[in-house]
Every structure is written in C-alpha cells, then in structure tokens.
Design a protein around this motif. Structure first.
Motif, PDB file in Angstrom:
ATOM      1  N   ASN A  28       0.877  -1.145   0.109  1.00 48.41           N
ATOM      2  CA  ASN A  28      -0.070  -0.081   0.031  1.00 48.41           C
ATOM      3  C   ASN A  28       0.848   1.262  -0.077  1.00 48.41           C
ATOM      4  O   ASN A  28       0.548   2.276  -0.593  1.00 48.41           O
ATOM      5  N   ARG A  29       2.096   1.121   0.886  1.00 57.82           N
ATOM      6  CA  ARG A  29       2.894   2.459   0.596  1.00 57.82           C
ATOM      7  C   ARG A  29       3.540   2.433  -0.535  1.00 57.82           C
ATOM      8  O   ARG A  29       3.774   3.565  -1.090  1.00 57.82           O
ATOM      9  N   VAL A  30       3.874   1.566  -1.261  1.00 59.76           N
ATOM     10  CA  VAL A  30       4.611   1.659  -2.433  1.00 59.76           C
ATOM     11  C   VAL A  30       3.697   2.235  -3.566  1.00 59.76           C
ATOM     12  O   VAL A  30       3.977   3.278  -4.332  1.00 59.76           O
ATOM     13  N   VAL A  31       2.579   1.543  -3.349  1.00 59.12           N
ATOM     14  CA  VAL A  31       1.334   2.392  -4.380  1.00 59.12           C
ATOM     15  C   VAL A  31       1.479   3.785  -4.211  1.00 59.12           C
ATOM     16  O   VAL A  31       1.174   4.529  -4.898  1.00 59.12           O
ATOM     17  N   ALA A  32       1.183   4.279  -2.822  1.00 59.19           N
ATOM     18  CA  ALA A  32       0.900   5.557  -2.347  1.00 59.19           C
ATOM     19  C   ALA A  32       2.127   6.411  -3.038  1.00 59.19           C
ATOM     20  O   ALA A  32       2.091   7.506  -3.440  1.00 59.19           O
ATOM     21  N   LEU A  33       3.291   5.891  -2.954  1.00 55.65           N
ATOM     22  CA  LEU A  33       4.484   6.617  -3.356  1.00 55.65           C
ATOM     23  C   LEU A  33       4.628   6.639  -4.845  1.00 55.65           C
ATOM     24  O   LEU A  33       4.824   7.824  -5.403  1.00 55.65           O
ATOM     25  N   ASP A  99      10.289  -8.224 -13.109  1.00 56.47           N
ATOM     26  CA  ASP A  99      11.278  -9.248 -13.262  1.00 56.47           C
ATOM     27  C   ASP A  99      12.612  -8.342 -13.482  1.00 56.47           C
ATOM     28  O   ASP A  99      13.769  -8.833 -13.268  1.00 56.47           O
ATOM     29  N   ASN A 100      12.539  -6.914 -13.440  1.00 59.81           N
ATOM     30  CA  ASN A 100      13.832  -5.998 -13.794  1.00 59.81           C
ATOM     31  C   ASN A 100      13.963  -5.240 -12.880  1.00 59.81           C
ATOM     32  O   ASN A 100      15.001  -4.076 -12.756  1.00 59.81           O
ATOM     33  N   MET A 101      13.126  -5.026 -11.958  1.00 55.84           N
ATOM     34  CA  MET A 101      13.469  -3.741 -10.773  1.00 55.84           C
ATOM     35  C   MET A 101      13.914  -3.841  -9.652  1.00 55.84           C
ATOM     36  O   MET A 101      14.501  -3.041  -8.773  1.00 55.84           O
ATOM     37  N   SER A 102      14.130  -5.033  -9.084  1.00 53.25           N
ATOM     38  CA  SER A 102      15.068  -5.516  -7.890  1.00 53.25           C
ATOM     39  C   SER A 102      16.503  -4.883  -8.078  1.00 53.25           C
ATOM     40  O   SER A 102      17.072  -4.948  -8.888  1.00 53.25           O
ATOM     41  N   TRP A 103      16.882  -4.695  -6.589  1.00 57.39           N
ATOM     42  CA  TRP A 103      18.291  -4.435  -6.374  1.00 57.39           C
ATOM     43  C   TRP A 103      18.984  -5.555  -6.842  1.00 57.39           C
ATOM     44  O   TRP A 103      20.304  -5.444  -7.457  1.00 57.39           O
ATOM     45  N   ALA A 124       9.380   3.949  -6.222  1.00 65.12           N
ATOM     46  CA  ALA A 124       8.560   3.813  -4.937  1.00 65.12           C
ATOM     47  C   ALA A 124       8.944   2.681  -4.160  1.00 65.12           C
ATOM     48  O   ALA A 124       8.996   2.813  -2.843  1.00 65.12           O
ATOM     49  N   ASP A 125       9.316   1.796  -4.783  1.00 62.33           N
ATOM     50  CA  ASP A 125       9.716   0.421  -3.988  1.00 62.33           C
ATOM     51  C   ASP A 125      11.167   0.621  -3.194  1.00 62.33           C
ATOM     52  O   ASP A 125      11.296   0.374  -1.936  1.00 62.33           O
ATOM     53  N   ALA A 129      12.541   1.614   1.047  1.00 64.40           N
ATOM     54  CA  ALA A 129      13.726   0.927   1.606  1.00 64.40           C
ATOM     55  C   ALA A 129      14.525   2.108   2.392  1.00 64.40           C
ATOM     56  O   ALA A 129      15.589   1.761   2.504  1.00 64.40           O
ATOM     57  N   MET A 130      13.941   3.307   2.654  1.00 64.25           N
ATOM     58  CA  MET A 130      14.653   4.319   3.255  1.00 64.25           C
ATOM     59  C   MET A 130      13.792   4.751   4.223  1.00 64.25           C
ATOM     60  O   MET A 130      12.545   4.960   4.023  1.00 64.25           O
ATOM     61  N   GLY A 131      14.272   5.385   5.356  1.00 65.78           N
ATOM     62  CA  GLY A 131      13.619   5.850   6.265  1.00 65.78           C
ATOM     63  C   GLY A 131      13.217   5.158   7.452  1.00 65.78           C
ATOM     64  O   GLY A 131      13.752   4.200   7.752  1.00 65.78           O
ATOM     65  N   ALA A 132      12.200   5.807   8.324  1.00 66.30           N
ATOM     66  CA  ALA A 132      12.132   5.155   9.515  1.00 66.30           C
ATOM     67  C   ALA A 132      11.341   3.685   9.301  1.00 66.30           C
ATOM     68  O   ALA A 132      11.674   2.727  10.081  1.00 66.30           O
ATOM     69  N   ILE A 133      10.515   3.529   8.455  1.00 65.61           N
ATOM     70  CA  ILE A 133       9.595   2.428   8.250  1.00 65.61           C
ATOM     71  C   ILE A 133      10.658   1.242   7.734  1.00 65.61           C
ATOM     72  O   ILE A 133      10.637   0.056   8.147  1.00 65.61           O
ATOM     73  N   ALA A 134      11.641   1.651   6.788  1.00 64.11           N
ATOM     74  CA  ALA A 134      12.915   0.788   6.293  1.00 64.11           C
ATOM     75  C   ALA A 134      13.701   0.645   7.223  1.00 64.11           C
ATOM     76  O   ALA A 134      13.808  -0.709   7.156  1.00 64.11           O
TER      77      ALA A 134
END
Length: 218
Positions: A28-33, A99-103, A124-125, A129-134
């Motif tokens: 949900n947070r990724v979609v919001a971002l 298939d191609n977005m991952s680190w 967005a993903d 992976a940055m900040g407090a929730i990350a």
C-alpha cells in the motif's frame, strides 16, 4: 469491479501471511509513493504503474522456500491477469517491470532497462527501503532470516551477484551500508530524489545513535 480492484484483492490474498516486511501494508505504501511520483510524470501509464506496484512482490523468490514455488506463483499471476482480461501487451509490460526492478537483479547487470513506468515503480519500492519504516523492515527481515543484528568485527560486503547479496553471513546493520544508504544515488525521478533526502538523513542519524548506544556496552 475494476481490474485494479481485482488485482488488489489478488495481492492481498497472496501476501496476507507475509512476516518479512513485504506484507500488504508495504504494498500500500509503494502504491501511494508511486501515485506521488505519477503526478509529476504525465507520460506514464497509470494502470501499468499501479498494477506493477501492487503485484511486484507476489512472486518475489526471497519470499518462497524454493525457486520452483516462485515460478509457480508467477505462472499463477499471469493466468489471473489473463482471466480478468488484462491485455497481453499490458501483461508483458507488468511482468517486465517486476522481473527487472529489483536491487539484486541490478547487481549482476542482468536487468533490462526500465521505461518511465518501471522507473516509477522501482523508485517507489526503493523509497520504501529508506527512512523510519525501512529501519523496522530491515530489522524484521533480519530477525526472520536469523541474521546477526550487529557485529563490529563483520565488515559490510560488496556483493558481486545475487547469491552473495542474499546470503545471511552479514548483519542487519551492515545491510544499511550494503544497500539502503546507496539507494539515494540510484533513483530515477526527481520526485523520488526529493522524497529520499529526509529519509536518508533519518537512517544516518539512526546508525549514529545505534552505534553510540551499542559501544556503551564495551
């Protein structure tokens, strides 16, 4: 029921039991971002971006016990998208992004280039992976994988491939230096870079505080 509603339902069922930090709230947070970035990227396809953002962890292999299980989940997803009459071209685009977005894929240099739709989902993903929730997600994932939280004698690694990146012989705190602090300089869009600034500083402040408290034990 719209296709995005059906896709949301599918995602919620697929990730309902996740305990690694890749659960429905993460999606949900990724979609919001992604929506925040979309405002400033009018050339992007909103359906493709939102669908890929919703589905990007549904067959992520790190959430499965075996690669076979992950491949089966991918096949199930494609069958589902066909069943709700998403066009073949759109299915191809969604899967290509996932298939191609991952680190880990980028580490090996095997990732195909992403168009603006994929760049938005990837940003967005990665912002997640940055900040407090990350920070809480990193600790949660490390605990599930039974990683050491911190050991000053174990230096951060520079992974050369996916296997090295996914191995559990490092520490959770090292993960900040191996990935999370590197994200800021690898974002695609200006909107994402702006959002990243305060999140980057929060992680740096956390690490400084963490280490100052840890070393009181010495």
């Amino acid at each position: 029921m719209t296709q995005l509603t059906e896709i949301t339902d599918y995602m919620q069922q697929a990730l309902a039991k996740d305990n690694t930090g890749h659960s429905v709230d993460h999606i949900n947070r990724v979609v919001a971002l992604a929506d925040k970035i979309l405002i400033h990227e009018p050339s992007a396809n909103q359906f493709i971006v939102r669908a890929a953002a919703l589905l990007h962890d549904v067959y992520d292999d790190k959430l499965f016990n075996t690669e076979t299980e992950a491949l089966a989940a991918k096949k199930d997803l494609m069958t589902f998208l066909q069943a709700i009459q998403v066009s073949p071209g759109s299915i191809t685009e969604i899967i290509q992004i996932i298939d191609n977005m991952s680190w880990s894929k980028s580490i090996e240099g095997h990732a195909e280039p992403l168009d603006i739709n994929g760049q938005i989902v990837q940003d967005a993903d990665r912002l997640e992976a940055m900040g407090a929730i990350a920070i809480t997600r990193a600790i949660t994932y490390g605990a599930v994988k039974k990683r050491v939280l911190y050991d000053p004698s174990i230096a951060p690694r520079t992974a050369k491939n996916k296997a090295e990146y996914r191995s559990d012989d490092s520490t959770t705190i090292n993960h900040f230096y191996e990935k999370l602090l590197l994200i800021k300089d690898r974002l695609n869009t200006e909107t994402a870079r702006q959002i990243a600034t305060s999140r980057q500083q929060f992680m740096l402040d956390f690490l400084e505080q963490f280490k100052s408290e840890w070393h009181l034990l010495k």
